[in-house]
Design a protein around this motif. Structure first.
Motif, mmCIF file in Angstrom:
data_model
loop_
_atom_site.group_PDB
_atom_site.id
_atom_site.type_symbol
_atom_site.label_atom_id
_atom_site.label_comp_id
_atom_site.label_asym_id
_atom_site.label_seq_id
_atom_site.Cartn_x
_atom_site.Cartn_y
_atom_site.Cartn_z
ATOM 1 N N ALA A 183 0.830 -1.207 0.000
ATOM 2 C CA ALA A 183 0.000 0.000 0.000
ATOM 3 C C ALA A 183 0.863 1.255 0.000
ATOM 4 N N VAL A 184 1.938 1.250 0.799
ATOM 5 C CA VAL A 184 2.827 2.412 0.865
ATOM 6 C C VAL A 184 3.534 2.621 -0.469
ATOM 7 N N GLU A 185 4.084 1.550 -1.029
ATOM 8 C CA GLU A 185 4.805 1.654 -2.301
ATOM 9 C C GLU A 185 3.870 2.104 -3.425
ATOM 10 N N SER A 186 2.651 1.600 -3.400
ATOM 11 C CA SER A 186 1.677 1.979 -4.419
ATOM 12 C C SER A 186 1.350 3.469 -4.343
ATOM 13 N N GLU A 187 1.158 3.984 -3.143
ATOM 14 C CA GLU A 187 0.854 5.402 -2.985
ATOM 15 C C GLU A 187 2.027 6.278 -3.412
ATOM 16 N N LEU A 188 3.239 5.803 -3.178
ATOM 17 C CA LEU A 188 4.421 6.597 -3.502
ATOM 18 C C LEU A 188 4.652 6.716 -5.004
ATOM 19 N N CYS A 189 4.396 5.632 -5.745
ATOM 20 C CA CYS A 189 4.770 5.663 -7.163
ATOM 21 C C CYS A 189 3.595 5.885 -8.107
ATOM 22 N N CYS A 190 2.375 5.544 -7.682
ATOM 23 C CA CYS A 190 1.282 5.653 -8.654
ATOM 24 C C CYS A 190 -0.057 6.062 -8.056
ATOM 25 N N GLY A 191 -0.145 6.260 -6.777
ATOM 26 C CA GLY A 191 -1.418 6.676 -6.205
ATOM 27 C C GLY A 191 -2.443 5.573 -6.096
ATOM 28 N N GLY A 192 -2.027 4.320 -6.232
ATOM 29 C CA GLY A 192 -2.945 3.201 -6.058
ATOM 30 C C GLY A 192 -3.290 2.492 -7.350
ATOM 31 N N MET A 193 -3.666 1.216 -7.221
ATOM 32 C CA MET A 193 -4.077 0.393 -8.360
ATOM 33 C C MET A 193 -5.525 -0.025 -8.169
ATOM 34 N N GLY A 194 -6.283 -0.033 -9.249
ATOM 35 C CA GLY A 194 -7.680 -0.441 -9.179
ATOM 36 C C GLY A 194 -7.955 -1.644 -10.056
ATOM 37 N N PHE A 195 -8.456 -2.726 -9.457
ATOM 38 C CA PHE A 195 -8.823 -3.931 -10.200
ATOM 39 C C PHE A 195 -10.342 -4.049 -10.233
ATOM 40 N N ASN A 196 -10.885 -4.415 -11.370
ATOM 41 C CA ASN A 196 -12.316 -4.691 -11.441
ATOM 42 C C ASN A 196 -12.593 -5.702 -12.542
ATOM 43 N N THR A 197 -13.732 -6.349 -12.441
ATOM 44 C CA THR A 197 -14.159 -7.332 -13.435
ATOM 45 C C THR A 197 -15.112 -6.655 -14.403
ATOM 46 N N ILE A 198 -14.874 -6.803 -15.692
ATOM 47 C CA ILE A 198 -15.687 -6.090 -16.676
ATOM 48 C C ILE A 198 -16.361 -7.055 -17.643
ATOM 49 N N VAL A 199 -17.501 -6.622 -18.148
ATOM 50 C CA VAL A 199 -18.154 -7.227 -19.308
ATOM 51 C C VAL A 199 -18.415 -6.066 -20.262
ATOM 52 N N ALA A 200 -17.675 -6.001 -21.353
ATOM 53 C CA ALA A 200 -17.741 -4.860 -22.268
ATOM 54 C C ALA A 200 -18.335 -5.297 -23.598
ATOM 55 N N ASN A 201 -19.431 -4.639 -24.010
ATOM 56 C CA ASN A 201 -20.015 -4.980 -25.311
ATOM 57 C C ASN A 201 -19.109 -4.469 -26.426
ATOM 58 N N TRP A 202 -18.874 -5.322 -27.415
ATOM 59 C CA TRP A 202 -17.977 -5.005 -28.527
ATOM 60 C C TRP A 202 -18.810 -4.480 -29.687
ATOM 61 N N LEU A 203 -18.518 -3.251 -30.116
ATOM 62 C CA LEU A 203 -19.322 -2.590 -31.137
ATOM 63 C C LEU A 203 -18.578 -2.421 -32.454
ATOM 64 N N GLY A 204 -17.339 -2.912 -32.510
ATOM 65 C CA GLY A 204 -16.515 -2.680 -33.693
ATOM 66 C C GLY A 204 -16.608 -3.742 -34.766
ATOM 67 N N GLY A 205 -17.430 -4.769 -34.556
ATOM 68 C CA GLY A 205 -17.580 -5.800 -35.576
ATOM 69 C C GLY A 205 -16.581 -6.932 -35.416
ATOM 70 N N LYS A 206 -16.962 -8.100 -35.917
ATOM 71 C CA LYS A 206 -16.135 -9.298 -35.778
ATOM 72 C C LYS A 206 -14.832 -9.175 -36.557
ATOM 73 N N GLU A 207 -14.888 -8.571 -37.731
ATOM 74 C CA GLU A 207 -13.687 -8.467 -38.565
ATOM 75 C C GLU A 207 -12.605 -7.641 -37.880
ATOM 76 N N ARG A 208 -13.002 -6.543 -37.251
ATOM 77 C CA ARG A 208 -12.027 -5.701 -36.553
ATOM 78 C C ARG A 208 -11.422 -6.443 -35.368
ATOM 79 N N ALA A 209 -12.236 -7.209 -34.677
ATOM 80 C CA ALA A 209 -11.725 -7.990 -33.544
ATOM 81 C C ALA A 209 -10.728 -9.040 -34.011
ATOM 82 N N ASP A 210 -11.004 -9.668 -35.157
ATOM 83 C CA ASP A 210 -10.078 -10.667 -35.692
ATOM 84 C C ASP A 210 -8.738 -10.030 -36.050
ATOM 85 N N GLU A 211 -8.778 -8.818 -36.602
ATOM 86 C CA GLU A 211 -7.540 -8.115 -36.943
ATOM 87 C C GLU A 211 -6.708 -7.820 -35.698
#
Length: 484
Positions: free
Chosen positions: A65-93
């Motif tokens: 916690a101390v090292e994190s505050e000194l160098c970056c102000g903390g780290m945030g982890f979270n679990t996401i489910v993000a809808n993909w709007l760019g199309g299958k072809e772009r994802a394949d690329e």
């Protein structure tokens, strides 16, 4: 200027150059969908809440916690489910893994780390990230683990009454496909119930049963070939890329060889039949004196559909011209709103609402109101201006690149969506409303309350007072969800 092309073998790297006052914003996304079986997927939010808060091979949790505050102000982890709007072809690329239950709605699921630091501290921050994700020791201090899970459980149960609006929406959307069912599993009432069950293990002195699975999840998810990186920075590009090349090398060395050992199972499988849920009408009784009422209707109009702008404007008018009057001014609710989701769903919600059936009938009458076109050309113009307030809203440097990184939307995609609003007029909107919503006409009648999954694709969820829980004999196929 979005820059692609810095691919360090397995590392997909996206850099977005902006003026950031010498601050670098880093997002690391570790795909988890295929790697984690369904019975363990619900544990990812708990796993993410512990990463960065437990001992590692190099630091105790206090030192971290101390090292994190000194160098970056903390780290945030979270679990996401993000809808993909760019199309299958772009994802394949981009060599991305997409998932979904039809050809138009794709999504990505994973564990995401967000961190920001001064650019001069980037190397030090990336070293700390490597130490955290590759060296976490969940069982090193069981008493601290017990305290963390207890705090998480208390926050979860307190959030149900304070954020009933959000929980009701997620439960109501769950029948509309994998993406929404996952949102409920990972951040809805299903997740709250799991968090409370896990906290009970501590009272039964069984918390050590959780540790092997948490360690195995870390080894499985935090793999270099499984990682995608987005950086927003305005400094020297060569320096930033060199920092990430060093990070890539250290990360690969620390995680070691990949294993195919199965993940240890855990005593609870909260997913149950959530992914098989039919369209229904649900009441969720909790300890609050008011209600939050939700209606969701499938329209089939996704982000790239020609009618997407029309549905956005229709939902804006429904919210400001009809629901506000009927539910807030006449019904006495604190507020009511409507919105059209990018996955093709029209959603209506009320909050701090003294009513239930009256509000649901108002939703049905609102659909009829749109189809009849009981709004003027001036109403249309004002709604478009209001929508542009969010479409053209300025973005902070930390959010730049998010659309490309998580959702696959390039600037030209957003411009194409924006241009559709200039083509709209009252006649086009009335036509779109009848094309997409006329099958839901007359929902204001009492009979409409029975969504049974066999006809119209709609879902109702009311979360609120235990005293108002409906009599199933009078209201037909209401489902009363077991309370927390």
């Amino acid at each position: 200027n979005l820059l692609n092309g810095a691919n360090f073998d397995w590392l997909s790297f996206v850099e977005h150059q902006e003026s950031t006052n010498d601050i670098a914003y880093v997002s690391l996304l570790f795909d988890a969908h295929e790697l984690v079986p369904m019975d363990l997927r619900a544990y990812l939010p708990i796993f993410g809440s512990l990463i960065g808060n437990v001992d590692t091979k190099e630091y105790t949790y206090q030192e971290l916690a101390v090292e994190s505050e000194l160098c970056c102000g903390g780290m945030g982890f979270n679990t996401i489910v993000a809808n993909w709007l760019g199309g299958k072809e772009r994802a394949d690329e981009m060599h991305l893994n997409l998932f979904g239950d039809n050809d138009s709605n794709y999504y990505r699921q994973g564990v995401m780390l967000n961190v920001h630091c001064l650019e001069k501290n980037l190397d030090r921050t990336l070293d700390l990230v490597t130490s955290t994700v590759c060296g976490s020791l969940f069982g090193n201090n069981i008493h601290h683990l017990e305290a963390l899970l207890g705090t998480t459980a208390n926050s979860a149960i307190n959030s149900v009454s304070s954020d009933a609006l959000s929980y009701g929406r997620k439960w109501g959307l769950a029948p509309f496909g994998e993406e929404h069912a996952l949102q409920e599993l990972l951040s809805g009432l299903t997740q709250v119930e799991l968090t409370l069950k896990i906290a009970e293990l501590a009272t039964q002195d069984r918390l050590k049963e959780l540790v092997p699975t948490l360690q195995a999840l870390a080894k499985t998810i935090f793999r270099p070939e499984n990682m995608r990186v987005c950086v927003v920075a305005g400094g020297n590009r060569t320096y930033i890329q060199n920092s990430f090349e060093g990070f890539a090398s250290r990360f690969a060395d620390m995680v070691g060889e990949k294993t195919n050992d199965p993940l240890p199972s855990l005593p609870f499988n909260p997913a149950g039949d959530l992914f098989e849920r039919k369209f229904d009408t649900t009441y969720i009784p909790i300890d609050i004196p008011v209600h939050s009422c939700h209606l969701a209707l499938e329209t089939g109009v996704t982000y790239d559909h020609p009618d997407s702008a029309a549905m956005t404007v229709l939902s804006q008018m429904l919210s400001s011209l009809f629901l506000h009057r009927e539910i807030r001014e006449k019904g006495g609710a604190y507020g009511a709103s409507a919105g059209h989701l990018q996955s093709g769903i029209l959603q209506m919600s009320s909050y701090y609402d003294p009513n239930t059936l009256e509000t649901l009938k108002a939703y049905g009458n609102g659909v009829d109101w749109l189809c009849r076109g009981e709004f003027s050309s001036r109403d249309v113009d004002e709604a478009i201006i209001s929508v542009f307030g969010s479409v053209d809203a300025p973005k902070s440097p930390s959010s730049k690149g998010t659309s490309e990184f998580l959702h696959g939307l390039l600037p030209e995609d957003r411009q194409r969506y924006r241009d559709r609003f200039f083509e709209l007029n009252r006649d086009i909107l009335v036509e779109a409303a009848n094309k997409r919503l006329s099958k839901y006409n007359n929902l204001g009648d009492e009979a409409w309350i029975d969504f049974n999954g066999e006809s119209n694709n709609g879902s109702v969820c009311v979360i609120g007072s235990r005293e108002s829980c409906p009599d199933k004999n009078k209201l037909g196929n209401w489902t009363v969800k077991k309370t927390l």
